[in-house]
Design an enzyme around this catalytic site. Structure first.
Site, short mmCIF file in Angstrom:
data_model
loop_
_atom_site.label_atom_id
_atom_site.label_comp_id
_atom_site.label_asym_id
_atom_site.label_seq_id
_atom_site.Cartn_x
_atom_site.Cartn_y
_atom_site.Cartn_z
N ASN A 1 -12.55 5.25 -2.05
CA ASN A 1 -12.76 4.57 -0.77
C ASN A 1 -14.19 4.80 -0.28
O ASN A 1 -14.83 3.90 0.27
CB ASN A 1 -11.78 5.07 0.28
CG ASN A 1 -10.37 4.57 0.06
OD1 ASN A 1 -10.14 3.62 -0.70
ND2 ASN A 1 -9.40 5.20 0.71
N LYS B 1 -6.01 -4.20 6.19
CA LYS B 1 -7.19 -3.44 5.75
C LYS B 1 -8.24 -4.36 5.14
O LYS B 1 -7.93 -5.17 4.25
CB LYS B 1 -6.78 -2.39 4.72
CG LYS B 1 -5.87 -1.30 5.24
CD LYS B 1 -5.63 -0.25 4.17
CE LYS B 1 -4.74 0.88 4.66
NZ LYS B 1 -4.55 1.93 3.62
N THR C 1 -6.94 3.53 -1.85
CA THR C 1 -6.71 2.11 -1.55
C THR C 1 -7.72 1.20 -2.23
O THR C 1 -7.34 0.20 -2.85
CB THR C 1 -6.75 1.89 -0.03
OG1 THR C 1 -5.73 2.68 0.58
CG2 THR C 1 -6.54 0.43 0.32
N ASP D 1 0.83 -1.20 0.00
CA ASP D 1 0.00 0.00 0.00
C ASP D 1 0.88 1.26 0.00
O ASP D 1 1.74 1.42 0.86
CB ASP D 1 -0.90 -0.03 1.24
CG ASP D 1 -2.14 0.81 1.12
OD1 ASP D 1 -2.02 1.95 0.66
OD2 ASP D 1 -3.23 0.32 1.49
N HIS E 1 -1.53 2.42 -5.14
CA HIS E 1 -1.31 3.83 -5.50
C HIS E 1 0.06 4.23 -4.99
O HIS E 1 0.72 3.48 -4.26
CB HIS E 1 -2.38 4.75 -4.88
CG HIS E 1 -2.54 4.60 -3.39
ND1 HIS E 1 -1.62 5.10 -2.48
CD2 HIS E 1 -3.48 3.98 -2.64
CE1 HIS E 1 -2.00 4.80 -1.26
NE2 HIS E 1 -3.12 4.12 -1.32
N HIS F 1 1.29 8.39 5.55
CA HIS F 1 0.33 9.36 6.08
C HIS F 1 0.82 10.00 7.37
O HIS F 1 0.65 11.20 7.58
CB HIS F 1 -1.01 8.68 6.33
CG HIS F 1 -1.81 8.42 5.10
ND1 HIS F 1 -2.29 9.43 4.30
CD2 HIS F 1 -2.22 7.26 4.52
CE1 HIS F 1 -2.96 8.92 3.27
NE2 HIS F 1 -2.93 7.60 3.38
#
Length: 552
Positions: free
Chosen positions: A107, A168, A86, A47, A342, A300
């Site tokens: 998302n 996730k 994602t 990710d 991504h 993030h």
């Protein structure tokens, strides 16, 4: 300054991909060595693993990622669409279809006509269940409109097993699909599974091990010598990033989850599931999808250029190597593909210091409150409740269905004019303009912004307009997430695509390809017949020989 890969011209290619679909296999040329189908496909997603991160660290890898560099390397893969998040990204990896076909446009999207108070829809929920909420979903692949490769394998042979694991839920269901034999993700301090199922022994053991690790806390990771130059503090909003080591206090589940330990736990569970389900040992090929989420968590929380990401790259390489070693020790004949959902961009404060003066945080004016007031002042239109819905300043915007059609068109036109005037907005496209644009084809690096939006457009789920911010503009103050992704720019679209299998001749192909090329390539590797037109992507000749993969 972050590493930038310069895409080479097609004239430099030495292993060009073929556009053949694996629908009608033909015989390989006489004397050509053809590998038999593998017994297990290992599909790995990292990710937020951008092509830039891959280029920056590829010379440092010594573990699993170093092994993948010995295989078929496509350093300039594209998530061709604009919605670089994602869920859409994972939906492309094993379906061979872009979001315009998968239906996974973001998302979260909005359904202004929904009877529930919260009009927001989570990509991996089944909102037909009244207990499902976007922040606490009843997890399902119900929104995914096309089959995954694992589902195609099961349709061809019911003995095939389709297994997926991640931190996730959206990674699990978008790679696994609806016909999934086992799926696990992390929620509230433990691995959980699909509604109506109970965790198996492998997951229970993983939960016990993780609980023990959380209880004792975590020491700081050692900083690799080659990370020292990135160990520099950067002030962002109310905190400092750039020097973290992932230590956490006893009992702090978030410290475990947001560190390389989470990826290690996912790998441990994947290995245990391979044992529990005897993957790669049956009469039909199996698929194991593993999505490692921590690179995204780190991106993030800390950005992509600090000591934190450098440590994460070293640990990820080690974790993937350990996963490969475990499959090797079990004598499984497996093939691997690794890509990403991504890319991502570093925090603007550090980018400015590194010589990118246009990098900035988003200025005021695009909040729902600001836009609602501006539209009402411009048109006189007012309704009780929300006038505009969106999941952030970039992406899809929706106008309430409480208006008449004429007023909705007036409100939409006013909103487009207002947003387009914002100095940090690059483009605004109306729904009708996107819908009238043909599905893009050709090299994804050459697509216009409108074509990128079209690759993400779904008639039933997309908004009344799509907003794209200028390059290196980061939404948010940095008080929460300091950096992110989700733009239509190539730093978010470009990802590596790597294939490896024992006996496969290694090569590197620098020309652009797409993540939707993965599924048709793996289908050909399996000799899996697929009707023409089922994939948006094309088969890539990963054997490096005269059509070994794509021509049978």
């Amino acid at each position: 300054m972050r590493s930038i890969i310069v895409t080479l011209a097609a004239a430099l290619l030495f292993a060009s991909p073929t556009s053949a679909q694996p629908a009608a296999p033909s015989a390989a040329p006489a004397g050509t060595a053809v590998l038999p189908p593998p017994k297990l496909l290992l599909a790995i997603s990292v990710d937020q693993f951008s092509a830039d991160l891959f280029a920056q660290y590829r010379d440092r890898f010594t573990g699993g990622l170093a092994r993948l560099l010995q295989g078929a390397v496509f350093p300039s893969g594209f998530q061709g669409h604009a919605a670089t998040e994602t869920c859409p990204g994972h939906s492309t990896l094993l379906t061979g279809a872009r979001p315009a076909r998968t239906g996974i446009i973001a998302n979260y999207w909005f359904d202004p006509a929904s009877p529930r108070a919260d009009k927001r829809i989570y990509c991996s929920e089944d909102e037909r269940d009244s207990t499902s909420k976007p922040d606490k979903p009843v997890v399902s692949a119900w929104h995914l409109r096309v089959p995954t490769l694992g589902e195609r394998m099961k349709a061809a042979d019911r003995a095939s097993r389709n297994v997926a694991v991640s931190a996730k839920d959206r990674a699990v269901v978008m790679m696994g699909g609806q016909a999934i034999d086992a799926g696990y993700w992390w929620r509230d301090g433990a691995f959980v599974t699909l509604p109506g199922r109970k965790p198996g022994a492998a997951a229970l053991k993983a939960n016990s091990d993780s609980a023990a690790a959380i209880a004792v806390g975590g020491r700081a990771y050692a900083l690799p010598e080659w990370c020292v130059e990135r160990d520099r503090a950067i002030a962002v909003a109310n905190k400092t990033v750039g020097t973290g080591r992932f230590a956490f206090d006893p009992g702090k589940e978030g410290g475990f989850r947001n560190s390389p330990r989470m990826d290690a736990a996912v790998a441990d569970l994947a290995i245990a599931l391979a044992d529990e389900m005897k993957l790669g040992k049956g009469k039909a090929p199996d698929i194991l999808s593993v999505s490692f989420s921590v690179t995204d968590f780190v991106g993030h929380s800390f950005g992509t250029e600090g000591a934190e990401m450098c440590i994460q790259m070293a640990e990820l390489d080690r974790t993937i190597g350990r996963l490969f070693d475990a499959l090797d020790a079990r004598g499984i004949d497996y093939a691997v593909v690794l890509s990403a959902d991504h890319g991502g961009l570093d925090l603007p404060e550090r980018l400015v210091e590194q010589g990118m003066p246009d990098a900035a945080r988003l200025e005021p004016g695009l909040s729902i409150g600001d836009l609602t007031r501006a539209v009402r002042e411009k048109t006189g239109i007012a309704v009780p409740g929300e006038l505009i819905y969106n999941d952030g300043p970039a992406g899809d915007y929706y106008i309430t269905r409480a208006l008449s059609e004429a007023d909705r068109q007036r409100a939409t036109a006013a909103l487009i004019e207002i947003v387009r005037a914002h100095p940090q907005v690059q483009a605004v496209f109306a729904r009708a303009e996107i819908a009238a644009t043909p599905i893009p084809s050709g090299s994804p690096q050459d697509w216009t912004l409108l074509q990128r939006a079209r690759a993400s457009f779904d008639m039933d789920r997309s908004g009344d307009l799509v907003v794209m911010l200028k390059r290196a503009i980061m939404p948010g103050s940095g008080a929460g997430a300091v950096a992110g992704h989700g733009s239509a720019w190539d730093y978010d679209r470009r990802v590596p695509i790597l294939f490896w299998r024992k006996g496969l001749t290694g090569f590197e192909q620098p020309a652009p390809v797409e993540t939707v090329d993965i599924a048709p390539t793996l289908a050909a590797l399996l000799r899996l017949a697929v009707k023409p037109g089922e994939f948006d992507g094309r088969c890539l000749d990963i054997d490096g020989g005269p059509g070994n993969t794509c021509v049978r």
